[in-house]
Design a protein around this motif. Structure first.
Motif, PDB file in Angstrom:
ATOM      1  N   LEU A  30       0.820  -1.207   0.000  1.00 36.73           N
ATOM      2  CA  LEU A  30       0.000   0.000   0.000  1.00 36.73           C
ATOM      3  C   LEU A  30       0.857   1.263   0.000  1.00 36.73           C
ATOM      4  N   LYS A  31       1.941   1.249   0.762  1.00 35.95           N
ATOM      5  CA  LYS A  31       2.838   2.414   0.785  1.00 35.95           C
ATOM      6  C   LYS A  31       3.427   2.668  -0.601  1.00 35.95           C
ATOM      7  N   ALA A  32       3.800   1.587  -1.297  1.00 34.91           N
ATOM      8  CA  ALA A  32       4.351   1.735  -2.647  1.00 34.91           C
ATOM      9  C   ALA A  32       3.286   2.246  -3.612  1.00 34.91           C
ATOM     10  N   LEU A  33       2.048   1.748  -3.470  1.00 34.18           N
ATOM     11  CA  LEU A  33       0.950   2.246  -4.296  1.00 34.18           C
ATOM     12  C   LEU A  33       0.762   3.746  -4.096  1.00 34.18           C
ATOM     13  N   ILE A  34       0.725   4.157  -2.834  1.00 34.37           N
ATOM     14  CA  ILE A  34       0.486   5.553  -2.476  1.00 34.37           C
ATOM     15  C   ILE A  34       1.594   6.457  -3.009  1.00 34.37           C
ATOM     16  N   GLU A  35       2.832   6.038  -2.811  1.00 37.19           N
ATOM     17  CA  GLU A  35       3.975   6.882  -3.146  1.00 37.19           C
ATOM     18  C   GLU A  35       4.288   6.902  -4.642  1.00 37.19           C
ATOM     19  N   LYS A  36       4.072   5.779  -5.325  1.00 35.30           N
ATOM     20  CA  LYS A  36       4.561   5.644  -6.693  1.00 35.30           C
ATOM     21  C   LYS A  36       3.462   5.609  -7.759  1.00 35.30           C
ATOM     22  N   LEU A  37       2.374   4.878  -7.497  1.00 35.00           N
ATOM     23  CA  LEU A  37       1.370   4.691  -8.546  1.00 35.00           C
ATOM     24  C   LEU A  37       0.234   5.713  -8.481  1.00 35.00           C
ATOM     25  N   PHE A  38      -0.196   6.071  -7.281  1.00 34.18           N
ATOM     26  CA  PHE A  38      -1.281   7.046  -7.169  1.00 34.18           C
ATOM     27  C   PHE A  38      -0.973   8.352  -7.907  1.00 34.18           C
ATOM     28  N   PRO A  39       0.246   8.908  -7.759  1.00 34.84           N
ATOM     29  CA  PRO A  39       0.513  10.186  -8.452  1.00 34.84           C
ATOM     30  C   PRO A  39       0.448  10.104  -9.977  1.00 34.84           C
ATOM     31  N   LEU A  40       0.578   8.902 -10.546  1.00 34.50           N
ATOM     32  CA  LEU A  40       0.504   8.732 -11.996  1.00 34.50           C
ATOM     33  C   LEU A  40      -0.914   8.428 -12.472  1.00 34.50           C
ATOM     34  N   SER A  41      -1.838   8.270 -11.533  1.00 34.92           N
ATOM     35  CA  SER A  41      -3.171   7.786 -11.859  1.00 34.92           C
ATOM     36  C   SER A  41      -4.107   8.919 -12.275  1.00 34.92           C
ATOM     37  N   THR A  42      -5.000   8.587 -13.194  1.00 37.35           N
ATOM     38  CA  THR A  42      -6.086   9.494 -13.549  1.00 37.35           C
ATOM     39  C   THR A  42      -7.159   9.476 -12.470  1.00 37.35           C
ATOM     40  N   LEU A  43      -7.376   8.293 -11.890  1.00 37.30           N
ATOM     41  CA  LEU A  43      -8.384   8.125 -10.852  1.00 37.30           C
ATOM     42  C   LEU A  43      -8.022   6.937  -9.972  1.00 37.30           C
ATOM     43  N   VAL A  44      -8.239   7.113  -8.657  1.00 37.25           N
ATOM     44  CA  VAL A  44      -8.095   6.034  -7.690  1.00 37.25           C
ATOM     45  C   VAL A  44      -9.475   5.772  -7.097  1.00 37.25           C
ATOM     46  N   THR A  45      -9.878   4.492  -6.979  1.00 36.65           N
ATOM     47  CA  THR A  45     -11.261   4.172  -6.616  1.00 36.65           C
ATOM     48  C   THR A  45     -11.375   3.270  -5.385  1.00 36.65           C
ATOM     49  N   PRO A  46     -10.950   3.715  -4.211  1.00 36.58           N
ATOM     50  CA  PRO A  46     -11.094   2.869  -3.021  1.00 36.58           C
ATOM     51  C   PRO A  46     -12.516   2.864  -2.487  1.00 36.58           C
ATOM     52  N   ASN A  47     -12.895   1.759  -1.829  1.00 36.22           N
ATOM     53  CA  ASN A  47     -14.138   1.793  -1.075  1.00 36.22           C
ATOM     54  C   ASN A  47     -13.852   2.412   0.296  1.00 36.22           C
ATOM     55  N   LEU A  48     -14.852   2.520   1.141  1.00 34.20           N
ATOM     56  CA  LEU A  48     -14.672   3.213   2.412  1.00 34.20           C
ATOM     57  C   LEU A  48     -13.613   2.572   3.322  1.00 34.20           C
ATOM     58  N   PRO A  49     -13.639   1.247   3.553  1.00 35.91           N
ATOM     59  CA  PRO A  49     -12.591   0.653   4.383  1.00 35.91           C
ATOM     60  C   PRO A  49     -11.189   0.826   3.783  1.00 35.91           C
ATOM     61  N   GLU A  50     -11.073   0.698   2.471  1.00 32.12           N
ATOM     62  CA  GLU A  50      -9.768   0.882   1.822  1.00 32.12           C
ATOM     63  C   GLU A  50      -9.293   2.325   1.964  1.00 32.12           C
TER      64      GLU A  50
END
Length: 313
Positions: free
Chosen positions: A122-142
């Motif tokens: 999750l830390k790698a997703l947040i730091e590396k992939l999220f900034p390149l994303s057009t949209l991130v779609t988590p549900n409430l718990p995520e």
């Protein structure tokens, strides 16, 4: 005839309701050409997931690279990622090929079964992939878990429990302060637990401002009579942002497996067709609502949504 192309990078669901299998069905239903790269194999049925076997990062690289050398996707949906090394591969290829319309569905765990992504992933997703994303779609718990990880990283929580509690309290206050300009959305769709009743809009705003990406918080887990989603979009380089509400209808269905995958892949497909982000989300909500209303009974437990329901209407 030219047909829009969508690449799904996700896990395999042999029961056919979610993952690569569900994504391909959704992409086809949205009149696009679907391609799939597998990140992990799962042992699962409608009763849940009992095991996961990751695909080695080098083999994942070869899968994606082979596709990109031949077919440039108009959109990409990223689902289950099971290692930080896999994220490095995806990020490297997105940057190298200048890919666009990246929809990330941060799958942490199935409704029933083993966890897919630990804190390191999750830390790698947040730091590396999220900034390149057009949209991130988590549900409430995520979204709650992502928000807490961002907060822990920002505040570098250390020391005894009292210090950590004080730091967390400060962190939660910062989130609420950041959405004062969106006061009409505060205190709606509360999340109960350690996050002190943070609302979905507050979580969307914090994640979006922290990572510089558009965030859609899905309302399926909300404790109310609606299934309202909240989109935070970065309106300028200063990440001031704005909030958009997508009101939905809560469907009492016994077959809801694959809803998150269906929504994110529908959004990806409609962006591949040239729709704006908000229009693609609207269409995705319509698609998932129809898929749930069909209440297709497959298996002995929580079966798949009906990926062809909207097509048949």
């Amino acid at each position: 005839m030219k047909i829009p192309t969508v690449l799904s990078i996700a896990g395999s669901d042999p029961s056919g309701g979610a993952g690569i299998q569900g994504d391909i069905k959704t992409i086809f239903a949205e009149d696009c050409y679907g391609m799939g790269v597998v990140t992990g194999l799962t042992v699962q049925n409608t009763l849940g997931v009992s095991d996961v076997m990751p695909v080695p990062a080098d083999f994942l690289y070869r899968q994606i690279d082979e596709i990109l050398c031949d077919i440039r996707p108009d959109a990409i949906k990223v689902g289950m990622i099971v290692s930080a090394e896999q994220i490095d591969v995806v990020v490297k290829l997105i940057e190298r090929h200048g890919l666009e319309n990246i929809i990330v569905d941060p799958v942490i765990a199935p409704t029933s079964g083993v966890e897919f992504a630990g804190d390191k992933v999750l830390k790698a997703l947040i730091e590396k992939l999220f900034p390149l994303s057009t949209l991130v779609t988590p549900n409430l718990p995520e979204a709650k878990r992502i928000c807490e990880i961002i907060g822990c990283q920002n505040l570098k929580l250390e020391g005894n429990g009292q210090m950590q509690a004080q730091a967390k309290s400060k962190f939660l206050s910062q989130i609420k302060t950041q959405v004062q300009s969106q006061s009409q959305f505060q205190s709606q769709t509360p999340i109960h637990g350690n996050s002190a009743n943070l609302s979905a809009p507050e979580l969307a705003c914090f994640i979006g401002q922290s990572c510089g990406c558009n965030v859609l918080i899905k309302g399926g887990h909300a404790e109310d009579y609606h299934a309202t989603d909240y989109l935070w979009t970065a309106s300028d380089e200063n990440r001031i942002g704005c909030m958009v509400e997508f009101k939905g209808e809560r469907i009492d269905a016994t077959s809801s497996h694959g809803t998150g995958c269906a929504l994110s892949s529908s959004i990806a497909a409609n962006m591949a067709k040239g729709l704006t982000l908000e229009a693609a989300i609207d269409r995705g909500k319509e698609y998932v609502t129809a898929a749930l209303k069909s209440d297709m009974h497959i298996g002995t437990s929580n079966g798949s949504v009906d990926h062809g329901a909207l097509v048949r209407q």
